[in-house]
Every structure is written in structure tokens, then in C-alpha cells.
Scaffold this motif. Structure first.
Motif, short mmCIF file in Angstrom:
data_model
loop_
_atom_site.label_atom_id
_atom_site.label_comp_id
_atom_site.label_asym_id
_atom_site.label_seq_id
_atom_site.Cartn_x
_atom_site.Cartn_y
_atom_site.Cartn_z
N ASN A 171 15.97 -30.88 43.01
CA ASN A 171 15.95 -31.11 41.56
C ASN A 171 15.66 -29.83 40.78
OD1 ASN A 171 16.47 -32.99 39.55
ND2 ASN A 171 14.32 -33.52 39.27
N ASP A 172 15.92 -28.68 41.38
CA ASP A 172 15.77 -27.41 40.67
C ASP A 172 16.87 -27.28 39.62
OD1 ASP A 172 14.86 -24.89 39.94
OD2 ASP A 172 14.79 -24.13 42.00
N ASN A 173 16.72 -26.31 38.73
CA ASN A 173 17.72 -26.02 37.71
C ASN A 173 18.61 -24.90 38.23
OD1 ASN A 173 19.21 -25.38 35.45
ND2 ASN A 173 17.51 -24.48 34.32
N TYR A 174 19.86 -25.20 38.50
CA TYR A 174 20.77 -24.23 39.09
C TYR A 174 21.61 -23.50 38.04
CZ TYR A 174 19.49 -26.84 43.27
OH TYR A 174 18.79 -27.45 44.28
N ASP A 175 21.21 -23.57 36.80
CA ASP A 175 21.94 -22.91 35.72
C ASP A 175 21.87 -21.39 35.89
OD1 ASP A 175 23.14 -23.36 32.80
OD2 ASP A 175 21.77 -21.65 32.71
N LEU A 176 22.99 -20.71 35.77
CA LEU A 176 23.02 -19.27 36.02
C LEU A 176 22.36 -18.46 34.92
CD1 LEU A 176 26.61 -18.82 37.49
CD2 LEU A 176 24.44 -18.98 38.71
N GLN A 177 22.28 -19.00 33.72
CA GLN A 177 21.67 -18.28 32.61
C GLN A 177 20.18 -18.54 32.49
OE1 GLN A 177 23.28 -15.95 30.73
NE2 GLN A 177 24.95 -16.32 32.17
N ASN A 178 19.76 -19.77 32.73
CA ASN A 178 18.37 -20.16 32.46
C ASN A 178 17.57 -20.54 33.70
OD1 ASN A 178 18.70 -19.83 29.63
ND2 ASN A 178 19.73 -21.81 29.54
N GLY A 179 18.20 -20.59 34.87
CA GLY A 179 17.49 -20.99 36.08
C GLY A 179 16.66 -19.87 36.67
N HIS A 180 15.79 -20.20 37.61
CA HIS A 180 14.99 -19.21 38.32
C HIS A 180 15.82 -18.55 39.42
CE1 HIS A 180 11.62 -21.62 36.53
NE2 HIS A 180 11.23 -20.40 36.27
N VAL A 181 15.28 -17.46 39.96
CA VAL A 181 16.08 -16.58 40.80
C VAL A 181 16.63 -17.27 42.05
CG1 VAL A 181 13.97 -15.67 41.92
CG2 VAL A 181 16.10 -14.38 42.05
N LEU A 182 15.83 -18.05 42.75
CA LEU A 182 16.31 -18.61 44.01
C LEU A 182 17.41 -19.64 43.77
CD1 LEU A 182 13.97 -19.46 47.00
CD2 LEU A 182 16.20 -20.48 46.70
N ALA A 183 17.21 -20.51 42.79
CA ALA A 183 18.23 -21.52 42.48
C ALA A 183 19.52 -20.86 42.01
CB ALA A 183 17.70 -22.48 41.42
N ALA A 184 19.39 -19.81 41.18
CA ALA A 184 20.58 -19.10 40.70
C ALA A 184 21.32 -18.43 41.84
CB ALA A 184 20.18 -18.08 39.64
N LEU A 185 20.58 -17.86 42.79
CA LEU A 185 21.22 -17.22 43.95
C LEU A 185 21.97 -18.24 44.79
CD1 LEU A 185 18.45 -14.73 45.12
CD2 LEU A 185 20.76 -14.12 44.34
N ILE A 186 21.40 -19.41 44.96
CA ILE A 186 22.08 -20.47 45.72
C ILE A 186 23.42 -20.81 45.07
CG2 ILE A 186 22.00 -22.94 46.27
CD1 ILE A 186 19.02 -22.57 46.93
N ARG A 187 23.39 -21.00 43.77
CA ARG A 187 24.64 -21.36 43.10
C ARG A 187 25.66 -20.22 43.14
NH1 ARG A 187 25.70 -23.78 36.98
NH2 ARG A 187 27.97 -23.70 37.15
N LYS A 188 25.19 -18.99 42.85
CA LYS A 188 26.10 -17.85 42.83
C LYS A 188 26.81 -17.66 44.18
CE LYS A 188 24.57 -14.47 39.39
NZ LYS A 188 24.09 -13.09 39.20
#
Length: 316
Positions: A171-188
Motif C-alpha cells: 500500500n505504498d505510494n508508487y507515484d514517481l513525482q511524490n512517492g518515496h525513494v524505494l517505491a519510486a525505484l520499484i515503479r521505475k
């Protein structure tokens, strides 16, 4: 706290709040109270006061907050400061006014000075200046911590403030602009793998070191604190080891299965050079984390892909 305690989880739809609910349900707590923002706007002081007066709450877990990564903090400082100040003030005061005996306020490791001795002890708070990229959020969280301390000192309450390290999990926030580093890395990295890209850009130099705690470990720590006798004050909650952002990014690539290269964009801010918490005050009560970083990332990636398949979120 007993199984019949009336427990209000503020922010139950978020990553932390949903983990708390999962933990409470699995431990047999029967009277869990949750309200969506549409049902109860925590920015509305009258509505919050009325809610507490009607619900006869025994325990408050105040996990509701406006949160985000470096970019969100840089671009929305007024929103981060105002909304968090109002939410915590409304809930903490209403809990006291209605006679709620137990409250846990969720802060963040970002409250500590930018250049702090490592690992960071609770006593290092306000010993020097903030990291500018998240100053507004840090000030708001410090205000909530101090408000709990003030009620404890003036009125004899036993409110607890917990300062988790960097959190991740379902349930993390995977948004590339507003998410935290680990969740953003997962999505990217996931999207780069699907698109067949040869490289992924990572914000910053990759040199800062961060500590990461799975949100289910945080939930177990909170229950341990609530079950302890005569506990109040501030508690760090951490994993006990940190990792560079570069090594984290390579670990995420390995878990996701992305075989391309990483390009570190040093024109973007790094934030605090290092944040490793000293959680010995909490571990001295018998708690310790159980979820390894690799296992936690794998479980979080599974959560992300399930969400993508269900909603199309990651292909947007």
C-alpha cells in the motif's frame, strides 16, 4: 490494552494505517474504528471533537498525515506544514478532551538535524539545523511530538511519539513525482523492464545512506509499545542497518529483474547524507525487526504488480 479496547486508527487507508489494521486484526482486537476522509475530515476541528465525544475511544493510533518524497516536500511546503499541524492538533486535543487514555503519534526520522551523529538518538532532536528539502514536514512532526510531551507534562497523559525510519511495504505510494525513494525505484525499474529500456535515471548522486524498515515491522513495534507498562515519550523505530541509495537501487533492479544500467542524476538534491536511527530504547523492551530488506522489497514488488494488474496504475 485488551482485545475489547476501542482502537481508532487515523489514516487507515495509508501504508502505515493499513499495516496497523492488519496487525491488530491478526492479534484478535475486536473493536477497530476507522473513518475515511469523506467520513471524517481531520482538518475540521468541530467534526473531530464530535467524533471523539461520540465514540468513547480507548486508544488512538495517529498515522494520518500528508506525506511524500523530496520533490513533494520541495514543491508543497505550505501544504505539508499546515495540513500536518492541523491534523495532529485536532486529534491530540480531542483525544485528551474526551478522556482517551492512550495515543501513539507517528512522526518521522526526518525530524532530526541534517548533520547528526550516527546512529541518531532521540536526544539529538533540535541540536542543530534541519535538512532544507523537508523542513516544513519536519517542523510539523516536531510540533506534534512536543504537543504530546506537553499534554503528558501538564495533564499526566501517557502519550507516545514514535519516529520511524524510512518505511516501505504494501500500500505504498508508487507515484514517481511524490512517492518515496524505494517505491519510486520499484515503479521505475519495473516500467523500464517492460519497455525494454537500457537505463534508468535515479535522483541524486546515490551516495546518501538510508535505513529502511518494512511497515509490518513498524506495526509490530507499536503493539509492543502499547503492551509495555508505564511507557511514554519518544521512541525511534529502525531496522538497525543502512544502505547507500546506489546499492538500494541495484538491489531493487535485482529483485525486479531489470538488467539495464543506472544513471545517477547529481543535479538533483541528495537530502541528508545519512540517517541511521538508534532504536536501543525500543529494542530494550524486547522488540526487534524480523523482515530482511531483500524479502521486504520482494513482497512490496509483488504488492505493486498486483496493484498494477488490478488498476493499470503503473502503465499510466
Amino acid at each position: 490494552m485488551n482485545k475489547d479496547s476501542r482502537i481508532y486508527v487515523a489514516g487507515h487507508n495509508g501504508m502505515v494505517g493499513s499495516a496497523l489494521l492488519r496487525r491488530l486484526v491478526s492479534h484478535g482486537y475486536r473493536h477497530l474504528i476507522a473513518r475515511s476522509r469523506q467520513e471524517l475530515d481531520l482538518l475540521d476541528q468541530r467534526a473531530v471533537s464530535r467524533f471523539f465525544a461520540e465514540e468513547n475511544i480507548d486508544v488512538v493510533l495517529l498515522a494520518a498525515a500528508k506525506v511524500g518524497g523530496i520533490n513533494a516536500n520541495l514543491t508543497q511546503p505550505a501544504s505539508f506544514l499546515y495540513e500536518n499541524l492541523v491534523i495532529e492538533s485536532n486529534v491530540i486535543h480531542a483525544a485528551f478532551a474526551s478522556g482517551t487514555p492512550k495515543l501513539v503519534f507517528f512522526g518521522s526520522s526526518c525530524i532530526y538535524p541534517k548533520y547528526c551523529p550516527q546512529p541518531i538518538k532521540e536526544d539529538y532532536l533540535l541540536t542543530s539545523g534541519f535538512e532544507q528539502t523537508n523542513e516544513a514536514y519536519a517542523i510539523a512532526k516536531i510540533a506534534g511530538l512536543k504537543l504530546c510531551e506537553a499534554y503528558n507534562r501538564q495533564h499526566g497523559t501517557r502519550y507516545i511519539s514514535v519516529m520511524p525510519t524510512n518505511l516501505y511495504g504494501p500500500n505504498d505510494n508508487y507515484d514517481l513525482q511524490n512517492g518515496h525513494v524505494l517505491a519510486a525505484l520499484i515503479r521505475k525499474t519495473h516500467e523500464a523492464k517492460l519497455a525494454g529500456l537500457r537505463s534508468v535515471s535515479v535522483w541524486g548522486s546515490g551516495s546518501p545512506r538510508r535505513e529502511f524498515l518494512h511497515v509490518d515491522d513498524l506495526a509490530s513495534a507499536v503493539l509492543a509499545l502499547l503492551d509495555a507498562d508505564h511507557v511514554e515519550g519518544v521512541f525511534n523505530i529502525g531496522y538497525g542497518r543502512d544502505i547507500s541509495i546506489a546499492d538500494l537501487a541495484y538491489l531493487v533492479c535485482d529483485v525486479v529483474g531489470f538488467s539495464g544500467s543506472l544513471d545517477f542524476d547529481s543535479s538533483k538534491p541528495d537530502g541528508t547524507p545519512r540517517k541511521l536511527l538508534d532504536a536501543s530504547k525500543l529494542t530494550g523492551l524486547g522488540w526487534s525487526p524480523t523482515i530482511s530488506l531483500r524479502d521486504g522489497i520482494a513482497a512490496t514488488y509483488a504488492d505493486f504488480t498486483e496493484k498494477m494488474q488490478r488498476t493499470g496504475y503503473a502503465s499510466a
